[in-house]
Design an enzyme around this catalytic site. Structure first.
Site, mmCIF file in Angstrom:
data_model
loop_
_atom_site.group_PDB
_atom_site.id
_atom_site.type_symbol
_atom_site.label_atom_id
_atom_site.label_comp_id
_atom_site.label_asym_id
_atom_site.label_seq_id
_atom_site.Cartn_x
_atom_site.Cartn_y
_atom_site.Cartn_z
ATOM 1 N N ASP A 235 0.851 -1.213 0.000
ATOM 2 C CA ASP A 235 0.000 0.000 0.000
ATOM 3 C C ASP A 235 0.882 1.258 0.000
ATOM 4 O O ASP A 235 0.871 2.013 0.959
ATOM 5 C CB ASP A 235 -0.958 -0.008 1.202
ATOM 6 C CG ASP A 235 -0.234 -0.041 2.551
ATOM 7 O OD1 ASP A 235 0.925 -0.508 2.606
ATOM 8 O OD2 ASP A 235 -0.816 0.408 3.561
ATOM 9 N N PHE B 66 -0.733 -0.628 12.925
ATOM 10 C CA PHE B 66 -1.639 -0.107 11.890
ATOM 11 C C PHE B 66 -2.188 -1.180 10.948
ATOM 12 O O PHE B 66 -3.400 -1.254 10.724
ATOM 13 C CB PHE B 66 -0.915 0.986 11.073
ATOM 14 C CG PHE B 66 -1.758 1.532 9.941
ATOM 15 C CD1 PHE B 66 -2.673 2.551 10.170
ATOM 16 C CD2 PHE B 66 -1.672 1.009 8.653
ATOM 17 C CE1 PHE B 66 -3.478 3.038 9.143
ATOM 18 C CE2 PHE B 66 -2.466 1.486 7.619
ATOM 19 C CZ PHE B 66 -3.373 2.508 7.873
ATOM 20 N N ASN B 67 -1.325 -1.989 10.319
ATOM 21 C CA ASN B 67 -1.799 -2.925 9.286
ATOM 22 C C ASN B 67 -2.817 -3.920 9.835
ATOM 23 O O ASN B 67 -3.778 -4.277 9.144
ATOM 24 C CB ASN B 67 -0.615 -3.698 8.677
ATOM 25 C CG ASN B 67 0.214 -2.839 7.753
ATOM 26 O OD1 ASN B 67 -0.231 -1.809 7.263
ATOM 27 N ND2 ASN B 67 1.453 -3.264 7.510
ATOM 28 N N ASP C 242 6.909 1.186 1.832
ATOM 29 C CA ASP C 242 6.568 0.222 0.756
ATOM 30 C C ASP C 242 7.417 0.504 -0.486
ATOM 31 O O ASP C 242 7.842 -0.420 -1.175
ATOM 32 C CB ASP C 242 5.096 0.333 0.346
ATOM 33 C CG ASP C 242 4.125 0.111 1.478
ATOM 34 O OD1 ASP C 242 3.569 -0.985 1.574
ATOM 35 O OD2 ASP C 242 3.920 1.053 2.262
ATOM 36 N N HIS D 134 9.788 0.049 8.152
ATOM 37 C CA HIS D 134 9.061 -1.190 8.456
ATOM 38 C C HIS D 134 9.074 -2.217 7.315
ATOM 39 O O HIS D 134 9.523 -3.350 7.471
ATOM 40 C CB HIS D 134 7.587 -0.879 8.764
ATOM 41 C CG HIS D 134 7.355 0.173 9.792
ATOM 42 N ND1 HIS D 134 7.411 -0.083 11.144
ATOM 43 C CD2 HIS D 134 7.025 1.490 9.668
ATOM 44 C CE1 HIS D 134 7.136 1.030 11.807
ATOM 45 N NE2 HIS D 134 6.898 1.996 10.946
ATOM 46 N N ASP D 135 8.509 -1.817 6.175
ATOM 47 C CA ASP D 135 8.113 -2.793 5.158
ATOM 48 C C ASP D 135 9.250 -3.568 4.496
ATOM 49 O O ASP D 135 9.080 -4.755 4.184
ATOM 50 C CB ASP D 135 7.243 -2.118 4.092
ATOM 51 C CG ASP D 135 5.894 -1.688 4.660
ATOM 52 O OD1 ASP D 135 5.545 -2.136 5.777
ATOM 53 O OD2 ASP D 135 5.190 -0.905 4.011
ATOM 54 N N THR E 175 2.678 -6.143 2.875
ATOM 55 C CA THR E 175 3.238 -5.108 3.747
ATOM 56 C C THR E 175 2.203 -4.021 4.075
ATOM 57 O O THR E 175 2.569 -2.937 4.521
ATOM 58 C CB THR E 175 4.494 -4.469 3.116
ATOM 59 O OG1 THR E 175 4.132 -3.847 1.869
ATOM 60 C CG2 THR E 175 5.584 -5.506 2.866
ATOM 61 N N ASN F 137 -2.148 2.892 3.739
ATOM 62 C CA ASN F 137 -1.468 4.174 3.948
ATOM 63 C C ASN F 137 -2.246 5.317 3.295
ATOM 64 O O ASN F 137 -2.244 6.443 3.788
ATOM 65 C CB ASN F 137 -0.041 4.117 3.396
ATOM 66 C CG ASN F 137 0.880 3.303 4.297
ATOM 67 O OD1 ASN F 137 0.710 3.304 5.507
ATOM 68 N ND2 ASN F 137 1.834 2.605 3.699
#
Length: 313
Positions: free
Chosen positions: A12, A166-167, A17, A242-243, A125, A41
């Site tokens: 996203d 969040f995800n 990402d 993060h991703d 992700t 996102n």
């Protein structure tokens, strides 16, 4: 020659990402069968457009599939407070020359796995909506999936609530489907991604590479870091990248510390909706369903990303 790992990436974009896509395509280890798009996102329209622009920038020719517009049972929430109005605020990106395929992400994944002669790894992700819809619609294709290497959740921390990331928070029901699927899972949650930090010196090193992708990556990280420097002072000026962890683990699991754990997703909790309940100390004595990452060799991670970006146009 090393045999390439067949993957479908579900993302996203999103600043992190975008760097995950650069790592996946620049590393050379992956046979990317498709990129499917989740809303998270930003809205589906924006994350799709962002993915097409990033893939155009890095010269990646791969089928792209539009995914679900919203979570399975809930309203869409976005992270514009981190990623900006477009979802990729910061750099000036090229106009997309790629277009999305005419069928949905769910149908695209099904077509690819039906044709596949070897098992394919899924790398989500963003919120897990597309993956859950696929698993519910095509249960007979589950055995064509090698593993799901995902970014999401947390063992001991959250970023939407004290315990929810969040995800997973965005679509807890989808996450519950994925974690109960029986497919091998690697979970890179906030405990590891808050150690996967990018600092100003790393952004400078990116910019020094000198190609178009590196310049865009540096601009992306400049914007992305604003939120972290303002709201996450405990990270000492670093931004949590993060991703790319979900891809980095597939490239070299040795730079991570992981533990097999039983993970369940809270879908109804008053205070804990969207929490990945990770049995880190095995108090339930349940069969582990995920390899949960909790530490990373940061310098090796950043070097891996720099090397990949160097290989891009």
């Amino acid at each position: 020659m090393t045999k390439k790992i067949p993957v479908i990436i579900d993302c996203d974009p999103g600043h992190d990402d975008a760097l995950m896509l650069m790592l996946a395509f620049g590393n050379g280890l992956f046979d990317v069968k498709a990129v499917t798009i989740s809303a998270g996102n930003q809205t589906q329209e924006k994350t799709l457009n962002n993915a097409l622009k990033i893939l155009t920038l890095i010269g990646a020719h791969v089928p792209v599939y539009r995914g679900a517009e919203k979570p399975m049972f809930r309203q869409l929430i976005t992270a514009d407070y981190v990623h900006g109005e477009t979802g990729l605020d910061g750099p000036s990106l090229p106009k997309a020359t790629l277009t999305a395929q005419p069928v949905t992400a769910c149908e695209g994944i099904a077509e690819i796995l039906t044709r596949a002669t070897e098992k394919v790894t899924l790398v989500p992700t963003g919120p897990l909506t597309n993956i859950a819809i696929f698993l519910l619609a095509y249960p007979h294709l589950k055995n064509k999936i090698e593993r799901i290497s995902l970014m999401g959740g947390g063992i001991f921390r959250g970023n939407m609530t004290p315990l929810a990331e969040f995800n997973i928070f965005a679509d807890p029901e989808a996450a519950a489907v994925v974690f109960s699927s029986g497919i091998p899972i690697t979970m890179c949650g906030l405990d590891v991604t808050h150690k996967a930090l990018v600092f100003q010196k790393d952004i400078d090193a990116l910019r020094k590479i000198g190609n178009k992708s590196a310049a865009a990556a540096a601009d992306l990280m400049d914007f992305f870091s604003i939120f972290y420097r303002k709201h996450r002072s405990e990270l000492d000026g670093g931004a949590a990248l993060h991703d790319p962890c979900a891809i980095a683990w597939l490239i070299n699991p040795d730079i991570f510390r992981t533990k097999p754990c039983y993970v369940a997703v809270e879908t109804k909790g008053e205070l804990t909706r969207g929490t990945t309940v990770v049995d880190f100390y095995n108090v339930l004595e349940m069969e582990p369903n995920a390899e949960v990452a909790y530490d990373i060799q940061r310098d090796e991670y950043i070097t891996m990303i720099l090397n990949a970006v160097q290989n891009l146009p």
